[in-house]
Design a protein around this motif. Structure first.
Motif, PDB file in Angstrom:
ATOM      1  N   LEU A 168     -17.331 -37.005  18.565  1.00 20.01           N
ATOM      2  CA  LEU A 168     -16.040 -37.042  18.859  1.00 20.01           C
ATOM      3  C   LEU A 168     -15.241 -35.886  19.044  1.00 20.01           C
ATOM      4  O   LEU A 168     -14.419 -35.659  19.916  1.00 20.01           O
ATOM      5  N   ALA A 169     -15.654 -34.726  18.493  1.00 19.84           N
ATOM      6  CA  ALA A 169     -15.280 -33.443  18.641  1.00 19.84           C
ATOM      7  C   ALA A 169     -15.537 -32.843  20.020  1.00 19.84           C
ATOM      8  O   ALA A 169     -14.981 -32.259  20.783  1.00 19.84           O
ATOM      9  N   ASN A 170     -16.912 -33.122  20.409  1.00 17.78           N
ATOM     10  CA  ASN A 170     -17.367 -32.728  21.727  1.00 17.78           C
ATOM     11  C   ASN A 170     -16.437 -33.440  22.881  1.00 17.78           C
ATOM     12  O   ASN A 170     -16.291 -32.974  24.070  1.00 17.78           O
ATOM     13  N   HIS A 196     -13.551 -34.622  22.610  1.00 22.36           N
ATOM     14  CA  HIS A 196     -12.251 -33.935  22.610  1.00 22.36           C
ATOM     15  C   HIS A 196     -12.260 -32.734  23.437  1.00 22.36           C
ATOM     16  O   HIS A 196     -11.377 -32.398  24.025  1.00 22.36           O
ATOM     17  N   VAL A 197     -13.173 -31.938  23.520  1.00 18.78           N
ATOM     18  CA  VAL A 197     -13.459 -30.819  24.121  1.00 18.78           C
ATOM     19  C   VAL A 197     -13.472 -31.072  25.669  1.00 18.78           C
ATOM     20  O   VAL A 197     -12.648 -30.486  26.493  1.00 18.78           O
ATOM     21  N   GLN A 208     -13.142 -45.471  19.046  1.00 20.22           N
ATOM     22  CA  GLN A 208     -12.385 -44.036  19.039  1.00 20.22           C
ATOM     23  C   GLN A 208     -12.736 -43.308  20.368  1.00 20.22           C
ATOM     24  O   GLN A 208     -11.988 -42.688  21.173  1.00 20.22           O
ATOM     25  N   ALA A 209     -14.141 -43.365  20.599  1.00 20.42           N
ATOM     26  CA  ALA A 209     -14.593 -42.649  21.843  1.00 20.42           C
ATOM     27  C   ALA A 209     -13.878 -43.011  23.230  1.00 20.42           C
ATOM     28  O   ALA A 209     -13.678 -42.511  23.987  1.00 20.42           O
ATOM     29  N   MET A 234     -10.403 -42.448  24.161  1.00 26.22           N
ATOM     30  CA  MET A 234     -10.000 -41.349  24.785  1.00 26.22           C
ATOM     31  C   MET A 234      -9.952 -41.291  26.199  1.00 26.22           C
ATOM     32  O   MET A 234      -8.976 -40.644  26.965  1.00 26.22           O
ATOM     33  N   THR A 257     -12.190 -33.712  27.068  1.00 24.93           N
ATOM     34  CA  THR A 257     -10.799 -34.460  27.480  1.00 24.93           C
ATOM     35  C   THR A 257      -9.943 -33.230  27.706  1.00 24.93           C
ATOM     36  O   THR A 257      -9.019 -33.178  28.756  1.00 24.93           O
ATOM     37  N   SER A 258      -9.979 -32.208  26.720  1.00 25.78           N
ATOM     38  CA  SER A 258      -9.089 -31.265  27.191  1.00 25.78           C
ATOM     39  C   SER A 258      -9.304 -30.473  28.486  1.00 25.78           C
ATOM     40  O   SER A 258      -8.584 -29.853  29.057  1.00 25.78           O
TER      41      SER A 258
END
Length: 268
Positions: free
Chosen positions: A86-88, A90-91, A137-138, A141, A93-94
């Motif tokens: 999920l952290a990856n 988020h990177v 959750q993925a 996004m 999508t940013s």
């Protein structure tokens, strides 16, 4: 020439990229390690070193994400205990920010469906476990992005992924009544290509072969097909879900080339 970027160019992404090039697309893709880029370049893919977990590769993301269409195919690795999925994302999508694409395809799995005795359609996903909660959750996004489509693959088989090894040589295996939900690599490539071309698509499609033999019938045959020892199933039953992969057929006119998992083995 329409450009397509594939984030995650491995077992599925690499043959997909080669197919898209043959269809006339310009294809960009990434590898995490610089020594792996040559494999992509040799077949005409515009290759970039980009690792979502490594900051000094982020400059490559600007050009990589400058594309008409985007396919995100990042294996979660959740069953291997990886925790940065999920952290990856988020990177990623940013990095995408407010970019607009003609189509975004996010590759997910049918692991979002609970083990219940029923036919599972695209509306039946629920957070029934930590893994499924993470997968959903993925998906969320990207589901809110314009022109996005979530594609949930059933169990993937094909070259270098022969299911005959899954239970080979095991005894006293339970759940022999459980339906097999598999899809072949060829159909994943064909369906993804169709979603890219289609003017309108649903928000979510399952991809799963329409025939569902029982595990006790399929896996002994698969093992002997590979030259392995057939597993032995006991009489203990388990809930048997069936993944319905027909929505893409009804809406987009897709036709599965590999409909029967047993016959798929000859193409593995």
């Amino acid at each position: 020439m329409t450009s397509v970027t594939i984030i995650g160019c491995g077992w599925f992404g690499f043959p997909l990229a080669k197919s898209l090039i043959k269809q006339g697309y310009s294809v960009k893709a990434n590898k995490r390690l610089p020594q792996d880029l040559n494999q992509l370049s040799q077949v005409g893919i515009d290759a970039y070193q980009f690792d979502l977990a490594v900051e000094n590769t982020f400059n490559a993301a600007r050009e990589l994400l400058n594309t008409d269409m985007l396919i995100i195919n990042i294996p979660p690795g959740l069953r291997r205990g990886e925790t940065d999925y999920l952290a990856n994302l988020h990177v990623l999508t940013s990095a995408i920010g407010d970019k607009q694409y003609q189509r975004i395809i996010f590759v997910s799995t049918t692991g979002v469906y609970p083990n219940e005795d029923k036919v599972m359609t695209e509306n039946d996903a629920q957070p029934h476990s930590l893994v499924s909660e993470t997968l959903l959750q993925a998906e969320s996004m990207f589901a809110s992005m314009n022109n996005s489509c979530i594609v949930r693959f059933a169990g993937l088989i094909g070259p270098q992924r022969h299911p005959g090894r899954f239970f080979a040589g095991k005894s006293d295996v339970s759940g022999g009544n459980v339906a097999v939900n598999l899809v072949h690599l060829d159909d994943c490539i064909a369906a993804t290509s169709l979603i890219l071309r289609a003017p309108e698509v649903a928000k979510v499609y399952n991809l799963c072969a329409p025939e569902h033999p029982a595990k006790a019938d399929f896996y002994p045959y698969a093992a002997t097909h590979l030259g392995e020892i057939a597993p032995q199933f006991n009489q203990q039953t388990a809930p048997s879900k069936i993944i319905d992969g027909n929505l893409i057929c009804r809406q987009l006119g897709f036709s599965y080339h590999h409909t029967n998992p047993i016959k798929m083995l000859d193409a593995c």
